[in-house]
Design an enzyme around this catalytic site. Structure first.
Site, PDB file in Angstrom:
ATOM      1  N   GLY A 112       0.951  -1.207   0.048  1.00 32.88           N
ATOM      2  CA  GLY A 112       0.306   0.142  -0.134  1.00 32.88           C
ATOM      3  C   GLY A 112       0.783   1.185   0.014  1.00 32.88           C
ATOM      4  O   GLY A 112       0.914   2.383  -0.250  1.00 32.88           O
ATOM      5  N   HIS A 113       1.992   1.508   0.756  1.00 29.39           N
ATOM      6  CA  HIS A 113       2.421   2.087   1.208  1.00 29.39           C
ATOM      7  C   HIS A 113       3.528   2.715  -0.539  1.00 29.39           C
ATOM      8  O   HIS A 113       3.726   3.819  -0.850  1.00 29.39           O
ATOM      9  CB  HIS A 113       3.730   2.193   2.185  1.00 29.39           C
ATOM     10  CG  HIS A 113       3.415   2.360   3.374  1.00 29.39           C
ATOM     11  ND1 HIS A 113       3.272   1.284   4.518  1.00 29.39           N
ATOM     12  CD2 HIS A 113       3.107   3.033   4.302  1.00 29.39           C
ATOM     13  CE1 HIS A 113       2.810   0.894   5.337  1.00 29.39           C
ATOM     14  NE2 HIS A 113       2.456   2.348   5.315  1.00 29.39           N
TER      15      HIS A 113
HETATM   16  P1  AMP Z   1       0.829   4.969   7.666  1.00 30.28           P
HETATM   17  O1  AMP Z   1       2.517   4.312   7.910  1.00 30.28           O
HETATM   18  O2  AMP Z   1       0.268   3.940   8.535  1.00 30.28           O
HETATM   19  O3  AMP Z   1       0.697   6.114   8.716  1.00 30.28           O
HETATM   20  O4  AMP Z   1       0.570   5.053   6.004  1.00 30.28           O
HETATM   21  C1  AMP Z   1       0.966   5.885   5.912  1.00 30.28           C
HETATM   22  C2  AMP Z   1       0.539   6.057   4.513  1.00 30.28           C
HETATM   23  O5  AMP Z   1       0.163   5.122   3.753  1.00 30.28           O
HETATM   24  C3  AMP Z   1      -0.650   7.431   4.425  1.00 30.28           C
HETATM   25  O6  AMP Z   1      -0.970   8.104   3.651  1.00 30.28           O
HETATM   26  C4  AMP Z   1      -1.615   5.937   4.280  1.00 30.28           C
HETATM   27  O7  AMP Z   1      -3.146   6.680   3.932  1.00 30.28           O
HETATM   28  C5  AMP Z   1      -1.337   4.910   3.009  1.00 30.28           C
HETATM   29  N1  AMP Z   1      -2.012   4.105   3.247  1.00 30.28           N
HETATM   30  C6  AMP Z   1      -1.145   2.662   4.567  1.00 30.28           C
HETATM   31  N2  AMP Z   1      -2.714   1.512   4.251  1.00 30.28           N
HETATM   32  C7  AMP Z   1      -2.383   1.423   2.697  1.00 30.28           C
HETATM   33  C8  AMP Z   1      -3.039   1.491   1.604  1.00 30.28           C
HETATM   34  N3  AMP Z   1      -3.683  -0.286   2.196  1.00 30.28           N
HETATM   35  N4  AMP Z   1      -3.701   0.966   0.357  1.00 30.28           N
HETATM   36  C9  AMP Z   1      -3.237   2.806   0.352  1.00 30.28           C
HETATM   37  N5  AMP Z   1      -2.262   3.251   0.824  1.00 30.28           N
HETATM   38  C10 AMP Z   1      -2.065   2.487   2.350  1.00 30.28           C
END
Ligand code: AMP
Length: 285
Positions: free
Chosen positions: A36-37
């Site tokens: 996702g990231h």
């Molecule tokens: P985090 O590390 O959880 O703070 O996420 C960092 C970024 O990755 C944020 O903009 C999240 O919304 C995005 N993100 C997390 N999970 C996903 C996913 N499954 N698909 C797309 N983007 C994601």
């Protein structure tokens, strides 16, 4: 890929690039990277010339100290993945680099209702912490575009509001949620699920699809109760199941003509709290 731990070094590296007209794309993360990231990095790669990713587990956005302590850290793998994804820069600051004055909880941004509904209700102070860290990171990176995941739908709206409050020219690009083959939204927290709970976790996506499929057939209160029952049957502790206007997340009692709607769920299996959402466009009719 360059790795910077000091903001002044990063600023010195980026300024000449900005001066020579390179568009900088920024992907803030808390690490424990997954596909996702990487989809955010790929999108930034497409739309901007220099891609900066940050990994910073921001203490001020964790209302639950247990969640902060248990947040997964997989730095070596993260670096390998970022290199493979052709990231230009990783910013990896220590807490003292972002909060040299310590980090008292901040409550200074006027996010309106968005601050206290849904995630804000169950994680008081969370969005103030998100606003605080993104504000500081943007001041350092000064990107042209900020890439965010739709997975954190309310966070996207909060950060749009932050940019408005700051009169910032930065453009937000929202990237669709990447899912596992069985529908579970990818999340750094998924690794904390037991094998049994990992199987059950797909119920969140099933409940969202159920809402989308029945949107125009069942009244919203009944539909939300049915989705909640699906989750509770599998042992989830449900924080909320909501159907809301996509624009401002105001809860809806009935379909909103001509406006986008979104279904949002937050629910925990044992102590692993998961969130997900689905835009409810025409395909559900
Ligand atoms: P985090 O590390 O959880 O703070 O996420 C960092 C970024 O990755 C944020 O903009 C999240 O919304 C995005 N993100 C997390 N999970 C996903 C996913 N499954 N698909 C797309 N983007 C994601």
């Amino acid at each position: 890929m360059f790795l910077f731990k000091q903001k002044t070094d990063l600023e010195k590296y980026l300024q000449p690039l900005r001066d020579s007209g390179h568009a900088i794309g920024f992907v803030p993360t808390m690490g424990a990277l997954h596909a996702g990231h990487l989809s955010l990095i790929a999108r930034a790669r497409e739309e901007t010339e220099k891609v900066v990713c940050s990994i910073f587990v921001n203490p001020t956005q964790f209302n639950d100290p247990n969640d902060f302590e248990k947040y997964p850290i997989t730095l070596e793998r993260d670096i390998e993945q970022l290199v493979a994804a052709n990231t230009d820069v990783l910013f990896l600051p220590a807490v003292g680099e972002i909060y040299p004055e310590g980090h008292p909880p901040s409550t200074k941004y006027d996010f309106g209702d968005l601050d206290t509904i849904l995630e804000g209700q169950y994680r008081p102070g969370h969005f103030q912490g998100v606003g605080q860290v993104v504000h500081r990171l943007l001041d350092i990176v000064m990107p042209e575009k900020l890439f965010l995941g739709q997975k954190d739908f309310q966070q996207c709206l909060i950060l749009k509001q932050l940019l408005k409050l700051l009169h910032s020219p930065v453009k937000i690009v929202v990237v669709p949620t990447l899912r596992e083959p069985d529908g579970l939204a990818m999340s750094s927290r998924n690794v904390r699920l037991s094998a049994q709970d990992r199987t059950k976790a797909t119920t969140i996506y099933k409940a969202l699809i159920f809402i989308r499929e029945h949107l125009y057939k069942t009244s919203f209160p009944i539909l939300k109760a049915q989705a909640r029952a699906m989750l509770e049957k599998e042992g989830f502790k449900v924080d909320y199941v909501e159907i809301a206007a996509a624009e401002n997340l105001q809860a809806l009692e009935a379909p909103l003509p001509k406006s986008k709607m979104v279904a949002l769920i937050a629910a925990a299996l044992h102590d692993v709290r998961l969130i997900d959402n689905l835009l409810l466009d025409e395909t559900g009719r």
